[in-house]
Design an enzyme around this catalytic site. Structure first.
Site, PDB file in Angstrom:
ATOM      1  N   SER A  72       0.843  -1.194   0.000  1.00  0.00           N
ATOM      2  CA  SER A  72       0.000   0.000   0.000  1.00  0.00           C
ATOM      3  C   SER A  72       0.882   1.248   0.000  1.00  0.00           C
ATOM      4  CB  SER A  72      -0.951  -0.042   1.209  1.00  0.00           C
ATOM      5  OG  SER A  72      -1.837   1.039   1.196  1.00  0.00           O
ATOM      6  N   ASP A  79      -7.665  -4.883  -6.151  1.00  0.00           N
ATOM      7  CA  ASP A  79      -7.387  -3.781  -5.224  1.00  0.00           C
ATOM      8  C   ASP A  79      -8.349  -2.638  -5.549  1.00  0.00           C
ATOM      9  OD1 ASP A  79      -6.366  -1.450  -3.961  1.00  0.00           O
ATOM     10  OD2 ASP A  79      -4.337  -2.260  -3.999  1.00  0.00           O
ATOM     11  N   HIS A  96      -6.994  -5.215  -1.379  1.00  0.00           N
ATOM     12  CA  HIS A  96      -5.872  -4.314  -1.074  1.00  0.00           C
ATOM     13  C   HIS A  96      -4.879  -4.993  -0.137  1.00  0.00           C
ATOM     14  CE1 HIS A  96      -3.696  -0.636  -0.893  1.00  0.00           C
ATOM     15  NE2 HIS A  96      -3.886  -0.478   0.400  1.00  0.00           N
TER      16      HIS A  96
END
Ligand SMILES: [Ca+2]
Length: 570
Positions: free
Chosen positions: A208, A449, A486
């Protein structure tokens, strides 16, 4: 001994013949020497012995082998020395708050000769224990357990400020790139004093925003890191955050209104998103040779699935088996990528994939825009900060894609670097320094994601290929993870160890041709409840380097051994 293993980028300068072709597209690059183990020599004395300009060590503790609390869980750690401290403490002249780059290092007694920078995610602001998480879902060996000396940092601000740290211009830069730049030499000095020598090899990894930190380091700190592991990288984070606000404005068009406020979650029910996922599977699952709930050929799916055509239109009330015409338009807009009113793209498209049924997908799409992205854009990415506006949902819905979005590119006398300067890697497709040193980079990205688009990562990789004569695979490889949300979760094989693959590539020259990933179904140590019931709980799949995809070649449908990584069919 292989003479090439004794070569470094430095010796190549004087051994031109041995290094001919080095760094050219597809040419050979130096083979870095493998790390050698060592033993911790000092712990409590490090406060004095490892003195470093700008660094204050607040606590140095010998920690016996055992459990270390991390959030609500605990993680096994080997015996190690814990060093906590901060760098460059200061009071901001802009907002009057106290700032410092907080950090901790965990130095294992039995050391593998390597350094690992644990790049954390989100808005940072917390020194997460430096266990050295390696990415993917579920319990996996940590870098600390593997013997790496690990650093973790808050990236230069306290979490108690929330996004308001962005009012301070220096805190913006620390968050963007400067914390890594300041901490890296401090950490290497600490390692040198603790073990009697500096790290043989250095790695940085995260997912991330942590993946973004790693990608930034590949560009800005290419001389400091031999291996870079970037997961679901938000390398265009300010653009992605604005795209989240665009999404909120789209969902609001079809959401129920409760007490005068659109309920974004109601725009698409879980049943409706699951239904769309099933329609995607109907069109795209078998393109890779097997209808197994995994869309490996995401790129081919882009031309095969059309939300307007392939999702039935509601003829009556919404029942989870259809979408209204307005819903289809909203979903198509969001997946096509945020744009301004002139149609100019603000952020990349998202691929349709089976993982859009995931709970993490919903969290990011429908909950995050008012709770995370509004504050991030308003306080950290906009120049000047939009601090006097109402926050949350009002900010998200009131954000003007024409007049406000350019604020992420703007500078002024107080904020001299724009968000699009301090957050992304500068010149992201130019990694010649990294490449020419013999360093390597692995990137992975869940194709479902919801916040950072794997299309954006694929676009970066294609630019990198272009900058390297069409093939960057000699030093950088990108592994899409089908179905993964994610950084973890979704109907996916989301558990994998890319750090070990990266070390083998950097230090042994073994390029990763495929990386085996496992599902975390019922009965596995950390269950992912979104593994479909008709999968083996421990299903394995190869993750393949882009643009290859995993193609079924026959045999046990639950085993990675039944798949080959192949160039996708045109
Ligand atoms: Ca399939």
């Amino acid at each position: 001994m292989d003479v090439r293993k004794s070569l470094s980028a430095g010796t190549c300068a004087t051994l031109l013949a041995a290094c001919a072709g080095m760094g050219g597209p597809g040419g050979s690059t130096p083979q870095l020497v493998a790390a050698k183990p060592g033993m911790l020599q000092v712990c409590s004395d490090l406060v004095e012995k490892a003195a470093f300009p700008g660094a204050l060590y607040t606590q140095v503790t010998a920690v016996p082998a055992g459990k270390v609390p991390v959030g609500n869980a605990s993680v096994d750690a080997p015996a190690h020395c814990l060093v906590q401290g901060r760098m460059h403490e200061r009071v901001s002249a802009v907002d009057g708050n106290r700032y410092a780059i907080g950090f901790e290092m965990r130095l294992p007694v039995d050391w593998n000769g390597r350094f690992f920078y644990q790049a954390n995610g989100g808005l940072d602001g917390v020194v997460i224990p430096a266990m050295g998480g390696i990415g993917g879902g579920g319990p996996a060996r940590t870098a600390l357990q593997m013997g790496f000396a690990v650093i973790s940092s808050d990236a230069g601000h306290a979490g108690s400020l929330g996004p308001r740290f962005g009012i301070d211009p220096q805190a913006r830069l620390d968050y963007g790139y400067n914390a890594v730049a300041q901490l890296t030499p401090m950490a290497k000095n600490l390692i040198a004093k603790a073990y009697g020598r500096g790290p043989d090899r250095s790695y940085i990894g995260g997912c991330s925003n942590g993946g973004r930190h790693a990608m930034v380091a590949a560009a800005r700190s290419a001389r400091d890191y031999d291996g870079v592991l970037a997961g679901d990288p938000g390398y265009n984070l300010p653009r992605a955050a604005v795209a989240q606000l665009y999404g909120a404005q789209q969902y609001a068009k079809v959401a129920n209104v409760t007490a005068g406020q659109p309920d974004l979650q109601s725009a698409f029910t879980p049943a409706e998103m699951n239904f769309v996922a099933q329609r995607v599977l109907a069109r795209c699952d078998a393109l890779d040779g097997l209808a197994d709930g995994i869309v490996s050929d995401v790129k081919a799916c882009k031309t095969q699935f059309d939300v307007e055509r392939d999702v039935p239109a509601c003829t009556g009330a919404r029942d989870g088996q259809c979408l209204t015409s307005a819903q289809k338009t909203v979903l198509a807009n969001v997946f096509a990528g945020a744009r301004n009113s002139a149609g100019k793209p603000i952020y990349n498209s998202f691929p349709f994939d089976a993982g859009i049924s995931g709970s993490n997908w919903r969290e990011w799409k429908f909950v995050s825009p008012p709770t995370r992205d509004a504050g991030a854009v308003g306080f950290i990415f906009a120049t000047p900060p939009m601090a006097d506006r109402p926050g949350g949902l009002a900010f998200a819905l009131g954000f003007d894609m024409d007049k406000d979005a350019p604020a992420i590119e703007a500078t002024d006398p107080v904020y001299r670097e724009s968000a699009m300067s301090f957050m992304p890697p500068p010149d992201a497709s130019n990694l010649s320094t990294l490449r020419n040193r013999g360093a390597k980079m692995i990137v992975y990205h869940g194709t479902s994601d919801p916040v950072f688009s794997s299309d954006d990562t694929a676009a970066w990789y294609e630019r990198l290929q272009g900058a390297n004569g069409g093939d960057a695979s000699s030093f950088a490889r990108y592994f899409p993870v089908p179905g993964m949300n994610h950084c973890a979760g979704g109907p996916a094989t989301d558990q994998f160890d890319m750090l070990t693959a990266l070390v083998s590539w950097v230090e042994q020259g073994q390029a990763p041709e495929r990386v085996t990933a496992s599902a975390r179904g019922p009965g596995t140590p950390a269950v992912n409840t979104e593994v479909p019931a008709d999968w083996s709980p421990s299903r394995t799949r190869p993750l393949c380097p882009y643009p290859q995809v995993a193609v079924y070649t026959g045999g046990d449908a639950e085993s990675a051994a039944s798949f080959a990584c192949r160039a996708r069919t045109p």
